[in-house]
Design a protein around this motif. Structure first.
Motif, PDB file in Angstrom:
ATOM      1  N   GLY A  35       0.648  11.827  83.489  1.00 30.20           N
ATOM      2  CA  GLY A  35       0.367  12.472  84.736  1.00 30.20           C
ATOM      3  C   GLY A  35      -1.701  12.434  84.924  1.00 30.20           C
ATOM      4  N   ASP A  36      -2.662  12.391  84.323  1.00 32.06           N
ATOM      5  CA  ASP A  36      -3.499  11.304  84.796  1.00 32.06           C
ATOM      6  C   ASP A  36      -3.418  10.481  86.684  1.00 32.06           C
ATOM      7  OD1 ASP A  36      -4.241  13.492  83.003  1.00 32.06           O
ATOM      8  OD2 ASP A  36      -4.910  11.798  81.320  1.00 32.06           O
ATOM      9  N   ASN A  37      -2.625   9.501  85.663  1.00 32.88           N
ATOM     10  CA  ASN A  37      -2.843   7.920  86.698  1.00 32.88           C
ATOM     11  C   ASN A  37      -1.295   8.301  87.558  1.00 32.88           C
ATOM     12  OD1 ASN A  37      -5.894   7.296  87.335  1.00 32.88           O
ATOM     13  ND2 ASN A  37      -5.355   7.595  85.014  1.00 32.88           N
ATOM     14  N   TRP A  38      -0.931   7.866  88.333  1.00 28.73           N
ATOM     15  CA  TRP A  38       0.384   8.088  89.328  1.00 28.73           C
ATOM     16  C   TRP A  38      -0.113   7.130  89.492  1.00 28.73           C
ATOM     17  CZ3 TRP A  38       4.114  10.982  87.920  1.00 28.73           C
ATOM     18  CH2 TRP A  38       4.060  12.427  87.388  1.00 28.73           C
ATOM     19  N   GLN A  39       1.670   6.317  89.865  1.00 26.36           N
ATOM     20  CA  GLN A  39       1.149   4.991  90.905  1.00 26.36           C
ATOM     21  C   GLN A  39       2.671   4.617  91.669  1.00 26.36           C
ATOM     22  OE1 GLN A  39       1.400   0.974  88.467  1.00 26.36           O
ATOM     23  NE2 GLN A  39       1.483   2.754  86.863  1.00 26.36           N
ATOM     24  N   PRO A  40       3.068   3.673  92.328  1.00 26.71           N
ATOM     25  CA  PRO A  40       4.480   3.839  93.220  1.00 26.71           C
ATOM     26  C   PRO A  40       5.253   3.483  92.653  1.00 26.71           C
ATOM     27  CG  PRO A  40       3.021   3.151  94.645  1.00 26.71           C
ATOM     28  CD  PRO A  40       2.504   3.588  93.357  1.00 26.71           C
ATOM     29  N   SER A  98       3.981   8.137  86.194  1.00 23.01           N
ATOM     30  CA  SER A  98       2.378   8.145  85.852  1.00 23.01           C
ATOM     31  C   SER A  98       2.858   7.354  84.294  1.00 23.01           C
ATOM     32  CB  SER A  98       1.764   9.557  85.469  1.00 23.01           C
ATOM     33  OG  SER A  98       1.161   9.763  84.627  1.00 23.01           O
ATOM     34  N   LEU A  99       2.179   6.605  83.293  1.00 19.98           N
ATOM     35  CA  LEU A  99       2.278   6.168  82.087  1.00 19.98           C
ATOM     36  C   LEU A  99       1.244   6.925  81.225  1.00 19.98           C
ATOM     37  CD1 LEU A  99       2.201   2.364  82.771  1.00 19.98           C
ATOM     38  CD2 LEU A  99       3.996   3.578  82.202  1.00 19.98           C
ATOM     39  N   ASP A 100       0.403   7.926  81.948  1.00 22.35           N
ATOM     40  CA  ASP A 100      -0.127   8.507  81.056  1.00 22.35           C
ATOM     41  C   ASP A 100      -0.396   9.942  81.362  1.00 22.35           C
ATOM     42  OD1 ASP A 100      -1.568   8.699  83.589  1.00 22.35           O
ATOM     43  OD2 ASP A 100      -3.452   7.422  83.077  1.00 22.35           O
ATOM     44  N   PRO A 104      11.416  -1.203  80.375  1.00 23.50           N
ATOM     45  CA  PRO A 104      10.006  -2.235  80.531  1.00 23.50           C
ATOM     46  C   PRO A 104       8.952  -0.619  80.562  1.00 23.50           C
ATOM     47  CG  PRO A 104      12.030  -3.358  81.526  1.00 23.50           C
ATOM     48  CD  PRO A 104      12.436  -2.358  81.397  1.00 23.50           C
ATOM     49  N   LEU A 105       9.725   0.344  81.516  1.00 22.80           N
ATOM     50  CA  LEU A 105       8.411   0.730  81.425  1.00 22.80           C
ATOM     51  C   LEU A 105       8.256   2.284  80.847  1.00 22.80           C
ATOM     52  CD1 LEU A 105       9.950   2.473  85.222  1.00 22.80           C
ATOM     53  CD2 LEU A 105       7.818   0.646  84.644  1.00 22.80           C
ATOM     54  N   ARG A 106       9.133   2.146  79.332  1.00 22.98           N
ATOM     55  CA  ARG A 106       8.878   3.107  78.230  1.00 22.98           C
ATOM     56  C   ARG A 106       8.041   1.903  77.526  1.00 22.98           C
ATOM     57  NH1 ARG A 106      15.556   4.670  77.739  1.00 22.98           N
ATOM     58  NH2 ARG A 106      15.257   6.556  78.807  1.00 22.98           N
ATOM     59  N   GLN A 107       8.024   0.327  77.636  1.00 23.52           N
ATOM     60  CA  GLN A 107       7.529  -0.129  76.611  1.00 23.52           C
ATOM     61  C   GLN A 107       6.190  -0.692  76.943  1.00 23.52           C
ATOM     62  OE1 GLN A 107      10.404  -3.281  75.470  1.00 23.52           O
ATOM     63  NE2 GLN A 107      11.989  -1.617  75.478  1.00 23.52           N
ATOM     64  N   LEU A 108       6.090  -0.028  78.524  1.00 26.71           N
ATOM     65  CA  LEU A 108       5.004  -0.966  78.809  1.00 26.71           C
ATOM     66  C   LEU A 108       3.142  -0.392  78.176  1.00 26.71           C
ATOM     67  CD1 LEU A 108       4.625  -3.360  80.947  1.00 26.71           C
ATOM     68  CD2 LEU A 108       4.199  -1.150  82.710  1.00 26.71           C
ATOM     69  N   THR A 109       2.752  -1.506  77.999  1.00 27.40           N
ATOM     70  CA  THR A 109       1.552  -0.858  77.829  1.00 27.40           C
ATOM     71  C   THR A 109       0.238  -2.142  77.676  1.00 27.40           C
ATOM     72  OG1 THR A 109       1.464  -2.724  75.235  1.00 27.40           O
ATOM     73  CG2 THR A 109       2.320   0.042  76.103  1.00 27.40           C
ATOM     74  N   ASP A 110      -0.868  -1.779  77.585  1.00 27.50           N
ATOM     75  CA  ASP A 110      -2.196  -2.306  77.993  1.00 27.50           C
ATOM     76  C   ASP A 110      -2.172  -3.878  77.713  1.00 27.50           C
ATOM     77  OD1 ASP A 110      -3.267  -0.537  79.895  1.00 27.50           O
ATOM     78  OD2 ASP A 110      -5.226   0.283  77.979  1.00 27.50           O
ATOM     79  N   ASP A 111      -1.500  -3.821  76.286  1.00 22.24           N
ATOM     80  CA  ASP A 111      -1.555  -5.194  75.654  1.00 22.24           C
ATOM     81  C   ASP A 111      -0.568  -6.159  76.215  1.00 22.24           C
ATOM     82  OD1 ASP A 111      -3.426  -4.557  73.446  1.00 22.24           O
ATOM     83  OD2 ASP A 111      -1.823  -3.874  72.123  1.00 22.24           O
ATOM     84  N   LYS A 124       6.482   9.565  75.683  1.00 22.86           N
ATOM     85  CA  LYS A 124       5.356  10.778  75.354  1.00 22.86           C
ATOM     86  C   LYS A 124       4.816  10.078  76.397  1.00 22.86           C
ATOM     87  CE  LYS A 124       2.962  13.865  73.405  1.00 22.86           C
ATOM     88  NZ  LYS A 124       2.669  14.318  71.804  1.00 22.86           N
ATOM     89  N   GLY A 125       4.467  11.012  77.700  1.00 25.51           N
ATOM     90  CA  GLY A 125       3.501  10.522  78.709  1.00 25.51           C
ATOM     91  C   GLY A 125       4.333   9.907  79.374  1.00 25.51           C
ATOM     92  N   LEU A 126       5.428   9.082  79.700  1.00 26.93           N
ATOM     93  CA  LEU A 126       5.837   9.118  80.772  1.00 26.93           C
ATOM     94  C   LEU A 126       6.517   9.719  81.965  1.00 26.93           C
ATOM     95  CD1 LEU A 126       6.961   6.260  82.810  1.00 26.93           C
ATOM     96  CD2 LEU A 126       8.931   6.203  80.623  1.00 26.93           C
ATOM     97  N   LEU A 127       5.556   9.578  82.570  1.00 31.40           N
ATOM     98  CA  LEU A 127       6.338  11.074  83.669  1.00 31.40           C
ATOM     99  C   LEU A 127       7.235  10.500  85.119  1.00 31.40           C
ATOM    100  CD1 LEU A 127       3.711  13.919  83.417  1.00 31.40           C
ATOM    101  CD2 LEU A 127       5.543  13.634  82.477  1.00 31.40           C
ATOM    102  N   TYR A 128       8.202  11.013  85.764  1.00 32.80           N
ATOM    103  CA  TYR A 128       8.171   9.698  87.211  1.00 32.80           C
ATOM    104  C   TYR A 128       8.435  11.772  87.909  1.00 32.80           C
ATOM    105  CZ  TYR A 128      10.979   6.994  83.740  1.00 32.80           C
ATOM    106  OH  TYR A 128      10.848   6.216  82.948  1.00 32.80           O
ATOM    107  N   ALA A 129       8.066  11.163  89.277  1.00 33.26           N
ATOM    108  CA  ALA A 129       7.600  12.362  90.047  1.00 33.26           C
ATOM    109  C   ALA A 129       8.414  11.751  91.623  1.00 33.26           C
ATOM    110  CB  ALA A 129       6.520  12.939  90.993  1.00 33.26           C
ATOM    111  N   GLY A 130       9.555  13.040  92.663  1.00 33.23           N
ATOM    112  CA  GLY A 130      10.300  12.452  93.640  1.00 33.23           C
ATOM    113  C   GLY A 130       9.131  13.620  94.532  1.00 33.23           C
ATOM    114  N   THR A 131       8.721  12.744  95.117  1.00 28.79           N
ATOM    115  CA  THR A 131       7.902  13.051  96.614  1.00 28.79           C
ATOM    116  C   THR A 131       8.602  13.059  97.328  1.00 28.79           C
ATOM    117  OG1 THR A 131       6.566  11.111  97.087  1.00 28.79           O
ATOM    118  CG2 THR A 131       6.393  12.283  95.133  1.00 28.79           C
ATOM    119  N   GLU A 132       8.059  13.246  98.585  1.00 30.30           N
ATOM    120  CA  GLU A 132       8.601  12.853 100.061  1.00 30.30           C
ATOM    121  C   GLU A 132       8.491  11.790 100.763  1.00 30.30           C
ATOM    122  OE1 GLU A 132      10.456  15.761 102.190  1.00 30.30           O
ATOM    123  OE2 GLU A 132      10.624  16.525 100.431  1.00 30.30           O
ATOM    124  N   ARG A 133       7.606  10.988  99.526  1.00 29.11           N
ATOM    125  CA  ARG A 133       7.872   9.269 100.457  1.00 29.11           C
ATOM    126  C   ARG A 133       8.023   8.367  99.117  1.00 29.11           C
ATOM    127  NH1 ARG A 133       1.162   9.056 103.135  1.00 29.11           N
ATOM    128  NH2 ARG A 133       2.188   7.025 103.241  1.00 29.11           N
TER     129      ARG A 133
END
Length: 473
Positions: free
Chosen positions: A92-97, A88-90, A134-141, A74-83
């Motif tokens: 949609g609050d923050n995105w990274q390539p 986003s791990l939160d 790994p993306l599904r298990q990625l946390t700050d810890d 939950k909270g893991l989103l993927y965006a397909g863009t023109e670039r």
């Protein structure tokens, strides 16, 4: 906030309903036809009554074509863009390539299939990111840990295409196969000393061991000299990394390769991904434990290996195949180590003959000839008791041939193949017995004479065997 106008077909590219919350949805809004090249992603948590634009981290020009929610986290989103692709791990609050080796291209849509991310581009075909666990298990810890071993996704025990065609030429565009094995992901931060990775079966038997100190089986120069196929066929040596960062390692679901005198690359080759033969025996489907040792600490995760669903061979048949394969690998190891010993003592005898008294020189030469006959560097057979017996070098090649027959498909070994295994076991034991006899008689006597002449005795142990013995103690 006033809800955006999502009714104009030229604006809304896609709406994704959440799998975790009936009131949540995500909208990818594409306005480039209205000369708006900014990214637009909207999120609602109240069934569409209010919408919030969530584009932090998305650069200008990355017009959004699709947004998808991960079906597991939950909270893991993927965006397909023109670039390219962003994550986003939160929520949609923050995105990274999530660019990596993906060309800068228009991503029109994407889908998460099991543990793989599949994207459809405009002009560059389909791309697949294998294993997003790994993306599904990625946390700050995890990010702050000195080391972390991710729980691996299940691995499928399957074989690549065995057609006999040579690979496509390097200039021909072609896709890349997914890794043939278990994908193991881990992170490191300032590792102290070597890093090791070990795989154990359900009986806690060690199946495979890797180390960051492992050396390639053959150097690049040796490879080029020995190859009779193009170098672009060859799979590069995979090394367990001990550097900082995120790492991916693939265990090929096999035991260590047998100790063979000769190696080759099959004609059913794959560009830059053709494994060297012979390969180790394939493991059984079942439960395994992966252990990562870093800086004196051990990290463990369970791994499930499942069978190729297309294969109908019974578990008993696969167990018979594995047993025969491991028996052959043990034979090749014993045979190979004996060959190394024979070569080692021959080299010592040759060096000693240069400085030994004349009376000893003849005995050194005779011993060296007896050792060479057992080894059989040119293959063939040696006569003993009026019967021709395969030399140890010839046996190594014969065992490798039977390995290929038994390991060539997911089938129980035939009666003839099992008979060949038994026959080879008997012959190898006879030849090893002959080598032990030579050591206990001729070599013992020779070493006594060498010591009496104040010369160094001949040592049977090779450098690798001496190192292994010191490590065991």
């Amino acid at each position: 906030m006033t809800p955006p106008d999502l009714t104009a077909w030229s604006k809304v590219s896609l709406i994704e309903a959440s799998r975790f919350d009936i009131k949540t949805a995500y909208a990818a809004v594409n306005r480039f036809r209205l000369d708006d090249l900014r990214p637009h992603i909207y999120r609602t948590h109240d069934s569409g009554k209010t919408w919030t634009e969530t584009i932090a981290g998305l650069p200008d020009g990355s017009v959004v074509n699709a947004v998808r929610e991960d079906p597991v986290r939950k909270g893991l989103l993927y965006a397909g863009t023109e670039r390219g692709v962003f994550i986003s791990l939160d929520d949609g609050d923050n995105w990274q390539p999530l660019q990596m080796n993906l060309p800068m291209t228009s991503v029109r849509d994407l889908v998460i299939h099991d543990d793989d991310l599949v994207i459809a581009t405009h002009g560059r075909s389909f791309w697949i990111l294998d294993d997003v666990t790994p993306l599904r298990q990625l946390t700050d810890d995890v990010l702050n840990a000195s080391a972390h071993l991710f729980a691996p996704e299940k691995a499928i025990r399957w074989r690549w295409n065995r057609n006999t065609d040579t690979p496509l030429p390097p200039e021909e565009p072609a896709g890349q196969n997914p890794p043939d094995g278990a994908i193991i992901n881990y992170t490191l931060k300032a590792a102290n000393g070597p890093v090791t990775l070990e795989i154990f079966n359900s009986r806690n038997d060690l199946v495979r061991r890797y180390s960051s100190e492992d050396k390639p089986a053959v150097s690049e120069a040796e490879l080029e000299q020995s190859l009779n196929v193009p170098t672009y066929w060859v799979r590069p040596t995979q090394t367990l990394s001990d550097s900082d960062g995120m790492h991916r390692f693939v265990w090929d679901l096999r035991y260590a390769p047998p100790m063979s005198l000769n190696h080759e690359y099959p004609i059913s080759a794959i560009y830059h991904n053709t494994p060297r033969l012979p390969r180790g025996a394939l493991v059984m489907p079942g439960q395994y434990t992966v252990k990562l040792a870093v800086s004196g600490k051990m990290y463990a995760q369970s791994l499930t290996v499942v069978m190729d669903p297309r294969v109908k061979t019974t578990g008993e048949g696969l167990e018979q195949q594995l047993t025969a394969g491991l028996q052959l690998q043990d034979l090749m190891r014993d045979d190979f180590e004996a060959i190394l010993q024979l070569r080692h003592v021959q080299a010592q005898a040759s060096a000693l003959a240069q400085k030994a008294p004349e009376a000893l020189t003849t005995q050194l030469q005779q011993f060296s000839q007896a050792a060479a006959a057992l080894e059989g560097a040119g293959g063939g057979r040696r006569q003993r008791g009026g019967v021709a017996h395969p030399t140890l070098s010839a046996l190594n090649g014969e065992i490798a041939q039977v390995v290929e027959i038994i390991e060539g498909s997911d089938n129980a070994p035939t009666t003839q193949a099992l008979a060949a295994v038994t026959n080879l076991q008997n012959i190898v034991q006879q030849q090893l017995g002959a080598w032990k006899q030579l050591q206990s008689t001729d070599l013992v006597k020779l070493n006594q004479q060498l010591r009496a002449a104040n010369l160094t005795a001949i040592d049977v142990r090779t450098a690798n065997q001496s190192k292994r013995r010191s490590e065991e103690h």
